[in-house]
Structures are given as structure tokens and as C-alpha cells.
Design an enzyme around this catalytic site. Structure first.
Site, PDB file in Angstrom:
ATOM      1  CB  SER A  66      -1.024  -0.128   1.236  1.00  0.00           C
ATOM      2  OG  SER A  66      -2.080  -0.575   0.902  1.00  0.00           O
ATOM      3  CE  LYS A  69      -3.992   0.924  -1.299  1.00  0.00           C
ATOM      4  NZ  LYS A  69      -4.326   0.298  -0.193  1.00  0.00           N
ATOM      5  CE1 TYR A 193      -4.604  -0.849  -4.362  1.00  0.00           C
ATOM      6  CE2 TYR A 193      -5.187  -3.133  -4.788  1.00  0.00           C
ATOM      7  CZ  TYR A 193      -4.850  -2.273  -3.872  1.00  0.00           C
ATOM      8  OH  TYR A 193      -4.822  -2.251  -2.446  1.00  0.00           O
ATOM      9  CE1 TYR A 244      -3.406  -0.658   4.822  1.00  0.00           C
ATOM     10  CE2 TYR A 244      -2.125  -1.161   6.546  1.00  0.00           C
ATOM     11  CZ  TYR A 244      -2.494  -1.030   5.332  1.00  0.00           C
ATOM     12  OH  TYR A 244      -1.538  -1.474   4.568  1.00  0.00           O
ATOM     13  CB  VAL A 262      -0.059  -5.799   4.028  1.00  0.00           C
ATOM     14  CG1 VAL A 262      -1.485  -5.157   4.545  1.00  0.00           C
ATOM     15  CG2 VAL A 262      -0.384  -6.411   2.908  1.00  0.00           C
TER      16      VAL A 262
HETATM   17  N1  GLU Z   1      -2.391  -5.745  -1.914  1.00  0.00           N
HETATM   18  C1  GLU Z   1      -3.214  -5.945  -0.860  1.00  0.00           C
HETATM   19  C2  GLU Z   1      -4.727  -5.612  -0.876  1.00  0.00           C
HETATM   20  O1  GLU Z   1      -4.851  -4.567  -1.625  1.00  0.00           O
HETATM   21  C3  GLU Z   1      -2.775  -5.052   0.375  1.00  0.00           C
HETATM   22  C4  GLU Z   1      -2.454  -3.705   0.470  1.00  0.00           C
HETATM   23  C5  GLU Z   1      -1.972  -2.965   1.699  1.00  0.00           C
HETATM   24  O2  GLU Z   1      -2.832  -2.609   2.340  1.00  0.00           O
HETATM   25  O3  GLU Z   1      -0.702  -2.842   1.917  1.00  0.00           O
HETATM   26  O4  GLU Z   1      -5.479  -6.199  -0.366  1.00  0.00           O
END
Ligand code: GLU
Length: 303
Positions: A66, A69, A193, A244, A262
Site C-alpha cells: 500500500s 498508493k 492495482y 488504515y 502489509v
Molecule cells: N495488496 C493488498 C490488498 O490490496 C494489501 C495492500 C496493503 O494494504 O498494503 O488487499
């Protein structure tokens, strides 16, 4: 602070985290992440003066997940500017990163670009006018430019694992498509993604890629990546939404804009002073790196 003093602090943090017993649990949803040893810890601090301090496994690559992002958002803002905010919000979600519940009440507009739904809209924006392969290539080139390192690559086995288990992300994209907030075919958007999540970097590369966020939107050579105002706003989103549904707790404990993934990585920024990457694959119950968070808390306290 003198570069030498920062290196001493990083040495101290690396030694103290190595001794920690409670290392959290590695992400298990795909084999590419489940097989990583939780014994690892790396840290890199790039100073505004160009100095570099490293500790532990700072040169071991990991899946940035993530954290991608942040780079995808920066690219999307470059393409459509503030128009983006008609399709994605800027509020912390208070829900799990992959929650679908909020989307129904909020008519397919994700709370922020750092939850999965928001990142899927960002991927949809970045896909405009491109084939998926070009869009992924564009993001990878952008990250290589930011880090000044052409060796950065995508881990195809992680990307495949994401695609094979990505039912929830596919559901989120379909759901937003029903509201008209995803414009391209869902499999193209999720494909982009899943590949951006699978970019592999080490702590030194990641800390370098975050330099523009500490330098008012500029690269160390003066090249303008984004305006100072936009860099400030990306940092603000990282501070409020980067961890998060534990973003408030991270801000309370660490106090720096940061984005976790993650894979166990965290990119943190001290505007005007430092770009920091930490990595340890064991996660706490909120999905943030257990030792990475602790290391940043210790760094904040020591400096
Ligand atoms: N690639 C995973 C997802 O989209 C986790 C991404 C993350 O939160 O690091 O479910």
C-alpha cells in the site's frame, strides 16, 4: 542534527529492535508474503542535506504494497489535479482498508486515496489513455525516477498472488463501477492495482523515493515533481489516513506523515528534514509493521 548523530541513533534502534520478542505476524493472504521471515528489520534515513543513515536489512527488497498508493496518488494528481477530489474524499475512514460498507452509504465515493477503494479509483484515473501495461510502466518509471534507481522492479509472483486472491478488491471495483466511479473495465483497473502493490524496493530506495515529500515537492537536483502546496497536502493525507484505521494512533505515537503497507514497510516524512523508510514484515493487529512503528516512535523520541 549531524548525519553522524543520526547514524548512531539508527544503530541503536536497529540493535534494540533486533532484541524484541514480539514481532507481530506476517501477512498470510498470498504465498509471496507468507513465506517472508519475520526476523528481518531494516531502516534508512535520508536527510535533507543528502546524508544517508542505514541499519539492519536496509538493502533487502520487500513488497511495498500500500505504500505504492502514495506514488500512484502523486501521479494521478499530476494528471487531473484537484478534479480527483470529486471522485475520492480526504477524510480518515475509521474502517478497515478493504471495507465495502462505507461505500454504499457514500454512493461509491471512497473516503480517501489510501484505502483500497480510493486506490482503485486512483488506478482508474492513471489508466486513462493507456493500456494497463503502459500505465504500470509509467508508475514504475516514476518510482525509479524518484528513487534515482532503475533497478526497481515488480515482483510478478506477488502480482499473480494478489490477482488470484483479490476477490474483495474486485468486488470494490465492481461496486464503484456500478456508481460510475470506475470508468475502465474492472479487470484492467485491478490488474494495474495488483501490479503497483507488487513493486519491490529496499529501505534505501524507498527513503530516496520519498525525498520530494520532505523537499517541498522537489528532487535533490532541484527538479520539481509537484508544487510545494501539493507535497504539503500529500503529507497531510499520509498523516491523517496513512495507517488504515489506526492512523490516529500512529499520528499520536509517531507524529510524522507516513504510509504503511502489509509487506511490513513504512515510508515516513519529516518535512524539511528527513525521508525515512523502515521495514519489518511482522504486522500488528491493525496491519501496520509492529517493529517499524516502534522504530519510528523511537526515532521521533530520540530526535
Ligand atoms: N495488496 C493488498 C490488498 O490490496 C494489501 C495492500 C496493503 O494494504 O498494503 O488487499
Amino acid at each position: 542534527m549531524e548525519p553522524h548523530a543520526i547514524q548512531l541513533i539508527v544503530d541503536e534502534i536497529s540493535a534494540s529492535t533486533a532484541a524484541e520478542q514480539d514481532r507481530g505476524a506476517v501477512a498470510r493472504y498470498i504465498p509471496g508474503l507468507a513465506s517472508i521471515s519475520p526476523d528481518q528489520f531494516g531502516m534508512a534515513v535520508v536527510g535533507a542535506d543528502g546524508s544517508l543513515a542505514t541499519g539492519g536489512d536496509a538493502k533487502t527488497s520487500f513488497s511495498i504494497q500500500s505504500i505504492s498508493k502514495v506514488f500512484a496518488l502523486t501521479m494521478a494528481l499530476g494528471k487531473v489535479g484537484d478534479q480527483l477530489w470529486t471522485r475520492v474524499g480526504r477524510e480518515p475512514s475509521g474502517n478497515a482498508f478493504n471495507s465495502i460498507v462505507q461505500l454504499e452509504a457514500e454512493h461509491g465515493i471512497p473516503r480517501n486515496p489510501f484505502i483500497n477503494a480510493g486506490a482503485l479509483v486512483v488506478a482508474d484515473v492513471n489508466l486513462s489513455g493507456h493500456m494497463p501495461r503502459e500505465s504500470i510502466g509509467e508508475l514504475l518509471r516514476f518510482v525509479r525516477y524518484l528513487a534515482d534507481d532503475d533497478s526497481i522492479a515488480i515482483d510478478e509472483s506477488v502480482a499473480r498472488g494478489e490477482a488470484e486472491t483479490g476477490y474483495r478488491n474486485i468486488a470494490l471495483a465492481n461496486y464503484m463501477r456500478a456508481f460510475g466511479n470506475i470508468r475502465h473495465a474492472v479487470e484492467l483497473v485491478t490488474g494495474c492495482y495488483f501490479h503497483q502493490c507488487a513493486i519491490a524496493m529496499d529501505c534505501v530506495q524507498l527513503a530516496r523515493a520519498g525525498r520530494f515529500l520532505m523537499l517541498d515537492g522537489r528532487q535533490p537536483d532541484g527538479g520539481q515533481v509537484v508544487s510545494a502546496r501539493r507535497a504539503r497536502r500529500i503529507n497531510a493525507l499520509m498523516l491523517t489516513c496513512g495507517h488504515y484505521d489506526a492512523s490516529g494512533d500512529f499520528a499520536f505515537r509517531v507524529g510524522m506523515p507516513g504510509k504503511s503497507g502489509v509487506g511490513g514497510g513504512i515510508l515516513a516524512v519529516v518535512p524539511g528534514k528527513a525521508s525515512i523508510a523502515v521495514w519489518s514484515p511482522g504486522l500488528n493487529e491493525s496491519g501496520n509493521s509492529q517493529l517499524g512503528t516502534l522504530a519510528l516512535e523511537r526515532l521521533a523520541e530520540a530526535t
